[in-house]
Design an enzyme around this catalytic site. Sequence first.
Site, PDB file in Angstrom:
ATOM      1  N   HIS A 273      13.185 -10.032 -21.049  1.00 19.39           N
ATOM      2  CA  HIS A 273      12.933 -11.405 -21.418  1.00 19.39           C
ATOM      3  C   HIS A 273      13.866 -12.526 -21.020  1.00 19.39           C
ATOM      4  O   HIS A 273      15.080 -12.260 -20.995  1.00 19.39           O
ATOM      5  CB  HIS A 273      12.726 -11.262 -22.923  1.00 19.39           C
ATOM      6  CG  HIS A 273      11.773 -12.450 -23.445  1.00 19.39           C
ATOM      7  ND1 HIS A 273      11.941 -13.701 -23.613  1.00 19.39           N
ATOM      8  CD2 HIS A 273      10.246 -12.406 -23.607  1.00 19.39           C
ATOM      9  CE1 HIS A 273      10.878 -14.575 -23.925  1.00 19.39           C
ATOM     10  NE2 HIS A 273       9.899 -13.622 -23.909  1.00 19.39           N
ATOM     11  N   ASP A 330       4.937  -7.136 -24.327  1.00 19.17           N
ATOM     12  CA  ASP A 330       3.934  -6.374 -23.562  1.00 19.17           C
ATOM     13  C   ASP A 330       3.998  -4.842 -23.421  1.00 19.17           C
ATOM     14  O   ASP A 330       3.450  -4.114 -22.761  1.00 19.17           O
ATOM     15  CB  ASP A 330       4.054  -6.731 -22.184  1.00 19.17           C
ATOM     16  CG  ASP A 330       3.513  -8.115 -21.872  1.00 19.17           C
ATOM     17  OD1 ASP A 330       4.187  -9.125 -21.460  1.00 19.17           O
ATOM     18  OD2 ASP A 330       2.399  -8.597 -22.442  1.00 19.17           O
TER      19      ASP A 330
HETATM   20  C1  SDX Z   1       6.292 -12.422 -21.377  1.00 22.60           C
HETATM   21  O1  SDX Z   1       8.829 -16.532 -21.473  1.00 22.60           O
HETATM   22  C2  SDX Z   1       8.066 -15.881 -22.459  1.00 22.60           C
HETATM   23  O2  SDX Z   1       8.307 -16.339 -23.523  1.00 22.60           O
HETATM   24  C3  SDX Z   1       7.056 -14.819 -21.903  1.00 22.60           C
HETATM   25  C4  SDX Z   1       6.382 -14.052 -22.954  1.00 22.60           C
HETATM   26  C5  SDX Z   1       5.475 -14.917 -23.789  1.00 22.60           C
HETATM   27  O3  SDX Z   1       5.150 -14.738 -24.934  1.00 22.60           O
HETATM   28  O4  SDX Z   1       4.905 -15.822 -23.137  1.00 22.60           O
HETATM   29  O5  SDX Z   1       7.358 -13.503 -23.879  1.00 22.60           O
HETATM   30  C6  SDX Z   1       5.398 -12.970 -22.330  1.00 22.60           C
HETATM   31  O6  SDX Z   1       5.803 -12.789 -19.956  1.00 22.60           O
HETATM   32  C7  SDX Z   1       7.170 -11.189 -21.408  1.00 22.60           C
HETATM   33  C8  SDX Z   1       7.808 -10.801 -20.286  1.00 22.60           C
HETATM   34  C9  SDX Z   1       6.972  -9.766 -19.553  1.00 22.60           C
HETATM   35  N1  SDX Z   1       7.681  -9.361 -18.132  1.00 22.60           N
HETATM   36  C10 SDX Z   1       7.854  -8.009 -18.034  1.00 22.60           C
HETATM   37  O7  SDX Z   1       7.913  -7.221 -19.061  1.00 22.60           O
HETATM   38  C11 SDX Z   1       8.222  -7.585 -16.584  1.00 22.60           C
HETATM   39  C12 SDX Z   1       9.377  -6.766 -16.403  1.00 22.60           C
HETATM   40  N2  SDX Z   1      10.625  -7.981 -17.016  1.00 22.60           N
HETATM   41  C13 SDX Z   1      11.433  -8.264 -16.173  1.00 22.60           C
HETATM   42  O8  SDX Z   1      10.908  -8.785 -14.645  1.00 22.60           O
HETATM   43  C14 SDX Z   1      12.386  -9.528 -16.722  1.00 22.60           C
HETATM   44  O9  SDX Z   1      12.775  -9.019 -17.737  1.00 22.60           O
HETATM   45  C15 SDX Z   1      11.862 -10.749 -16.955  1.00 22.60           C
HETATM   46  C16 SDX Z   1      10.967 -11.744 -15.820  1.00 22.60           C
HETATM   47  C17 SDX Z   1      10.802 -10.844 -18.305  1.00 22.60           C
HETATM   48  C18 SDX Z   1      12.946 -12.053 -17.083  1.00 22.60           C
HETATM   49  O10 SDX Z   1      13.680 -11.996 -15.997  1.00 22.60           O
HETATM   50  P1  SDX Z   1      15.192 -12.429 -15.931  1.00 22.60           P
HETATM   51  O11 SDX Z   1      15.316 -13.526 -16.880  1.00 22.60           O
HETATM   52  O12 SDX Z   1      15.472 -12.803 -14.322  1.00 22.60           O
HETATM   53  O13 SDX Z   1      15.749 -11.199 -16.349  1.00 22.60           O
HETATM   54  P2  SDX Z   1      17.419 -11.181 -16.608  1.00 22.60           P
HETATM   55  O14 SDX Z   1      18.042 -12.577 -16.091  1.00 22.60           O
HETATM   56  O15 SDX Z   1      17.699 -11.213 -18.100  1.00 22.60           O
HETATM   57  O16 SDX Z   1      17.973 -10.026 -15.901  1.00 22.60           O
HETATM   58  C19 SDX Z   1      19.253  -9.521 -16.013  1.00 22.60           C
HETATM   59  C20 SDX Z   1      19.312  -8.266 -15.286  1.00 22.60           C
HETATM   60  C21 SDX Z   1      19.028  -8.434 -13.891  1.00 22.60           C
HETATM   61  O17 SDX Z   1      19.932  -7.382 -13.086  1.00 22.60           O
HETATM   62  P3  SDX Z   1      21.487  -7.960 -12.297  1.00 22.60           P
HETATM   63  O18 SDX Z   1      21.020  -8.932 -11.399  1.00 22.60           O
HETATM   64  O19 SDX Z   1      22.171  -8.727 -13.384  1.00 22.60           O
HETATM   65  O20 SDX Z   1      21.848  -6.516 -12.088  1.00 22.60           O
HETATM   66  O21 SDX Z   1      18.568  -7.268 -16.026  1.00 22.60           O
HETATM   67  C22 SDX Z   1      17.857  -6.936 -14.716  1.00 22.60           C
HETATM   68  C23 SDX Z   1      17.876  -7.866 -13.790  1.00 22.60           C
HETATM   69  O22 SDX Z   1      17.427  -7.546 -12.622  1.00 22.60           O
HETATM   70  N3  SDX Z   1      16.343  -6.833 -15.490  1.00 22.60           N
HETATM   71  C24 SDX Z   1      15.626  -5.439 -15.233  1.00 22.60           C
HETATM   72  C25 SDX Z   1      14.531  -5.847 -15.707  1.00 22.60           C
HETATM   73  N4  SDX Z   1      14.580  -7.070 -16.510  1.00 22.60           N
HETATM   74  C26 SDX Z   1      15.673  -7.706 -15.833  1.00 22.60           C
HETATM   75  N5  SDX Z   1      15.987  -4.597 -14.515  1.00 22.60           N
HETATM   76  C27 SDX Z   1      14.883  -3.501 -14.698  1.00 22.60           C
HETATM   77  N6  SDX Z   1      13.653  -3.638 -15.400  1.00 22.60           N
HETATM   78  C28 SDX Z   1      13.175  -4.871 -16.026  1.00 22.60           C
HETATM   79  N7  SDX Z   1      12.413  -5.080 -16.889  1.00 22.60           N
END
Ligand code: SDX
Length: 395
Positions: A273, A330
């Site tokens: 998130h 989700d």
């Molecule tokens: C919603 O904003 C809101 O409030 C949204 C929401 C709402 O109510 O409106 O809460 C609803 O959209 C929830 C999110 C739903 N999306 C997903 O579940 C998709 C999977 N999640 C990711 O795509 C990701 O976690 C995000 C998009 C939600 C957040 O992306 P970020 O901010 O880029 O994540 P981060 O900076 O915290 O990542 C840190 C690390 C990274 O790796 P490194 O580059 O440091 O090695 O964690 C990794 C990311 O690549 N990472 C994941 C991951 N999410 C982050 N790796 C594997 N699987 C994942 N799901």
Amino acid sequence: LADTGMTTFDPGFVNTSSTKSAITYIDGDAGILRYRGYPIEQLARSSTFIEVSYLLIYGELPTPAQLEDFTDKIRRHTLLHEDLKRFFDGFPRNAHPMPVVSSAVNALSAYYQDSLDPKDPEQVELSTIRLLAKLPTIAAYAYKKSVGQPFLYPDNSLNLVENFLRMTFGLPAEPYEIDPAVVDALDMLFILHADHEQNCSTSTVRLVGSSQANLFTSISGGINALWGPLHGGANQAVLEMLEDIRAGGGDTTDFMNRVKNKEPGVKLMGFGHRVYKNYDPRAKLVKAAADKVLESLGVSDELLDIAKGLEEVALNDDYFISRRLYPNVDFYTGLIYRAMGFPTRMFTVLFALGRLPGWIAHWREMNADPSTKIGRPRQVYTGYTERDYVDLSGR
Ligand code: SDX
């Protein structure tokens, strides 16, 4: 960002000073979520979606008289203009319901031109009520279009959620039996989705509305932003991920290794998130409801076991712990929607139905604030410095 004069628009940059809002409070580290000061846990346990919609939009829990008046106003606007009903005929049956819904919501600007002026409080109120009343009808019709079944008119003896379920799953040839367990679970899920501060789709609604575009078209923009698999589209992507793991024999180890190896396009959907670096409080409530709802519906779903297995592994694996990745709203919701009979492609439409009051509340807050300026993020220019034109003959 424009206020601060900063020139870097970094999607990862959360500028807390750029948007002020009194609607929802989130503490991402502590896993706290409150609507107008009320903890989400209390609202999910004790309130109803229509009451939470009133709270988010008007700022206070309604008195009995206010709730009855609000409910009655919404009840009287659930019908769509007959020409707008024909609007659905133009879409292919295999269209994803999200573009159908966002198009129909935008078309409200064409059919209800007496409620477009953002500077007329009466028109803002009328468009608010029309959206709350008509989005369930539009969502149900998008589903009916996809399955080639006749549309049902709303039955206003039912409440908002009951009416939506009947228009979605009911058939003209027979009475639709309301299942209170499904109604209660869906009502609670809508409460959990009702608002979430400045997320991608809500920021879109505020940005579109900041140009003084009307409420219908601003909400349509929010629906489009929500569709993305990184945002509201994640609930559909979680089910597709679980189905893929099951099709591969159900081995989560192999899948988790692909995630940790950062295979292109492979993420643990429903995890992580932008703000929560702890367990999403909504995910806790959804997970608890999943067991209860599936049991009350007499549904056993091995995908729920696979999801729980993935969570167990992730919560004990340093790759996820070090990145503070936890289940978000989700991760489990799709399993409940599936048990209720919704096809995977309707999951994000259900997210939009829940999020509608939050989008409306934010648009009204932005629209009512006299200090609101048109949204205009700045940039860091990374292109060429000045250079002279070269004639075609010289290239
Ligand atoms: C919603 O904003 C809101 O409030 C949204 C929401 C709402 O109510 O409106 O809460 C609803 O959209 C929830 C999110 C739903 N999306 C997903 O579940 C998709 C999977 N999640 C990711 O795509 C990701 O976690 C995000 C998009 C939600 C957040 O992306 P970020 O901010 O880029 O994540 P981060 O900076 O915290 O990542 C840190 C690390 C990274 O790796 P490194 O580059 O440091 O090695 O964690 C990794 C990311 O690549 N990472 C994941 C991951 N999410 C982050 N790796 C594997 N699987 C994942 N799901």
